[in-house]
Design a protein around this motif. Structure first.
Motif, PDB file in Angstrom:
ATOM      1  N   GLY A  28      32.071  25.289 112.058  1.00  0.00           N
ATOM      2  CA  GLY A  28      30.907  25.691 111.270  1.00  0.00           C
ATOM      3  C   GLY A  28      29.617  25.584 112.058  1.00  0.00           C
ATOM      4  O   GLY A  28      28.743  26.468 111.964  1.00  0.00           O
ATOM      5  N   PHE A  29      29.484  24.530 112.854  1.00  0.00           N
ATOM      6  CA  PHE A  29      28.270  24.379 113.666  1.00  0.00           C
ATOM      7  C   PHE A  29      28.169  25.484 114.726  1.00  0.00           C
ATOM      8  O   PHE A  29      27.072  25.975 115.013  1.00  0.00           O
ATOM      9  N   VAL A  77      21.140  35.529 107.044  1.00  0.00           N
ATOM     10  CA  VAL A  77      20.734  34.471 106.104  1.00  0.00           C
ATOM     11  C   VAL A  77      21.894  34.078 105.200  1.00  0.00           C
ATOM     12  O   VAL A  77      22.146  32.880 104.967  1.00  0.00           O
ATOM     13  N   CYS A  78      22.616  35.065 104.689  1.00  0.00           N
ATOM     14  CA  CYS A  78      23.784  34.765 103.843  1.00  0.00           C
ATOM     15  C   CYS A  78      24.834  33.977 104.624  1.00  0.00           C
ATOM     16  O   CYS A  78      25.415  33.013 104.107  1.00  0.00           O
ATOM     17  N   THR A  79      25.061  34.352 105.864  1.00  0.00           N
ATOM     18  CA  THR A  79      26.038  33.644 106.684  1.00  0.00           C
ATOM     19  C   THR A  79      25.587  32.217 106.962  1.00  0.00           C
ATOM     20  O   THR A  79      26.403  31.277 106.942  1.00  0.00           O
ATOM     21  N   LEU A  82      26.098  30.152 103.708  1.00  0.00           N
ATOM     22  CA  LEU A  82      27.522  29.875 103.493  1.00  0.00           C
ATOM     23  C   LEU A  82      28.055  28.865 104.508  1.00  0.00           C
ATOM     24  O   LEU A  82      28.869  27.996 104.171  1.00  0.00           O
ATOM     25  N   THR A  83      27.590  28.961 105.747  1.00  0.00           N
ATOM     26  CA  THR A  83      28.048  28.027 106.775  1.00  0.00           C
ATOM     27  C   THR A  83      27.562  26.613 106.496  1.00  0.00           C
ATOM     28  O   THR A  83      28.308  25.637 106.678  1.00  0.00           O
ATOM     29  N   CYS A  90      33.055  20.143 104.407  1.00  0.00           N
ATOM     30  CA  CYS A  90      33.814  19.425 105.440  1.00  0.00           C
ATOM     31  C   CYS A  90      33.479  17.936 105.423  1.00  0.00           C
ATOM     32  O   CYS A  90      34.379  17.080 105.541  1.00  0.00           O
ATOM     33  N   LEU A  91      32.203  17.616 105.274  1.00  0.00           N
ATOM     34  CA  LEU A  91      31.799  16.206 105.199  1.00  0.00           C
ATOM     35  C   LEU A  91      32.401  15.524 103.964  1.00  0.00           C
ATOM     36  O   LEU A  91      32.862  14.373 104.044  1.00  0.00           O
ATOM     37  N   LEU A  92      32.413  16.235 102.836  1.00  0.00           N
ATOM     38  CA  LEU A  92      33.016  15.674 101.631  1.00  0.00           C
ATOM     39  C   LEU A  92      34.509  15.450 101.809  1.00  0.00           C
ATOM     40  O   LEU A  92      35.060  14.443 101.344  1.00  0.00           O
TER      41      LEU A  92
END
Length: 225
Positions: A28-29, A77-79, A82-83, A90-92
């Motif tokens: 994701g990063f 911006v949408c991407t 969402l990312t 992922c952290l959760l």
């Protein structure tokens, strides 16, 4: 019933879930950094897409490139949004894996499955586009094999991540069953002997002895008479 009980035949599912969460967060990063770079220089993206559309056959990815070339800011911006949401999930999931809490893991499992399905469609479109624009059979086979193995590995990691809550539920059920069995054994071992309410067993036995003694004396007197 869980399909797997270890991750990569080496790690436990709990540790594997934590590692899978970190790997997904790194992905994701990477996407977030690329989108931020593209957002800072949108003209280059439009020019690059125009070159690709003039030199290549992009029939299977026409809609994607149209959206990027028409309004790259909106798509980026949408991407990015969402990312960022995906990184939070992922952290959760990492926290849920560490605490063995299924509630924090379910959102990531669902979103990750949707992401893998979309990635599979994207890889398929890229391979079809490559087929339309090259005559190199070796390149096409190599790209297909690499893309297939990457998707298989990602789906395997998703299976491991999805089986962690199932394994936690199974262990909780086993622990509850073992606890109930131990309580049953303790109750059976400490089961009291039946008593009459209001009387002591020792007193009751003494009364029985006295009654039997009176009966013997009564029989003796009758025989004597």
């Amino acid at each position: 019933m869980a399909l797997v009980y270890s991750c990569c035949f080496w790690f436990s599912l709990r540790l594997g879930g934590i590692l899978i969460g970190f790997l997904s967060m790194i992905q994701g990063f990477i996407i977030l950094i690329l989108c931020c770079i593209g957002y800072s220089d949108q003209i280059v993206i439009q020019e690059r897409i125009a070159i690709w559309r003039s030199n290549l056959n992009l029939k299977y990815m026409q809609d994607i490139f149209d959206a990027l070339q028409t309004d790259p800011e909106k798509s980026l911006v949408c991407t990015i949004v969402l990312t960022c949401t995906y990184i939070l999930l992922c952290l959760l999931y990492i926290y849920g894996s560490y605490k063995c809490n299924n509630i924090f893991m379910m959102a990531y499992i669902v979103v990750e499955l949707v992401r893998l399905v979309l990635l599979s469609l994207l890889v398929t479109m890229l391979l079809l586009t490559l087929k339309q624009n090259t005559m190199d059979l070796g390149l096409l086979i190599g790209a297909s094999v690499i893309g297939g193995f990457i998707l298989m590995g990602m789906f395997y990691m998703w299976i491991c991540a999805a089986n962690l809550p199932i394994l936690i539920n199974e262990k909780e059920r086993d622990e509850q069953a073992a606890t109930i069995m131990r309580l049953g054994q303790l109750l059976q071992a400490n089961k009291p002997t039946p008593t009459i309410v209001g009387f002591d067993n020792s007193l009751w036995s003494n009364c029985t002895v006295y009654r039997n003694t009176d009966k013997i004396f009564a029989v003796s007197r009758a025989n004597y008479r």
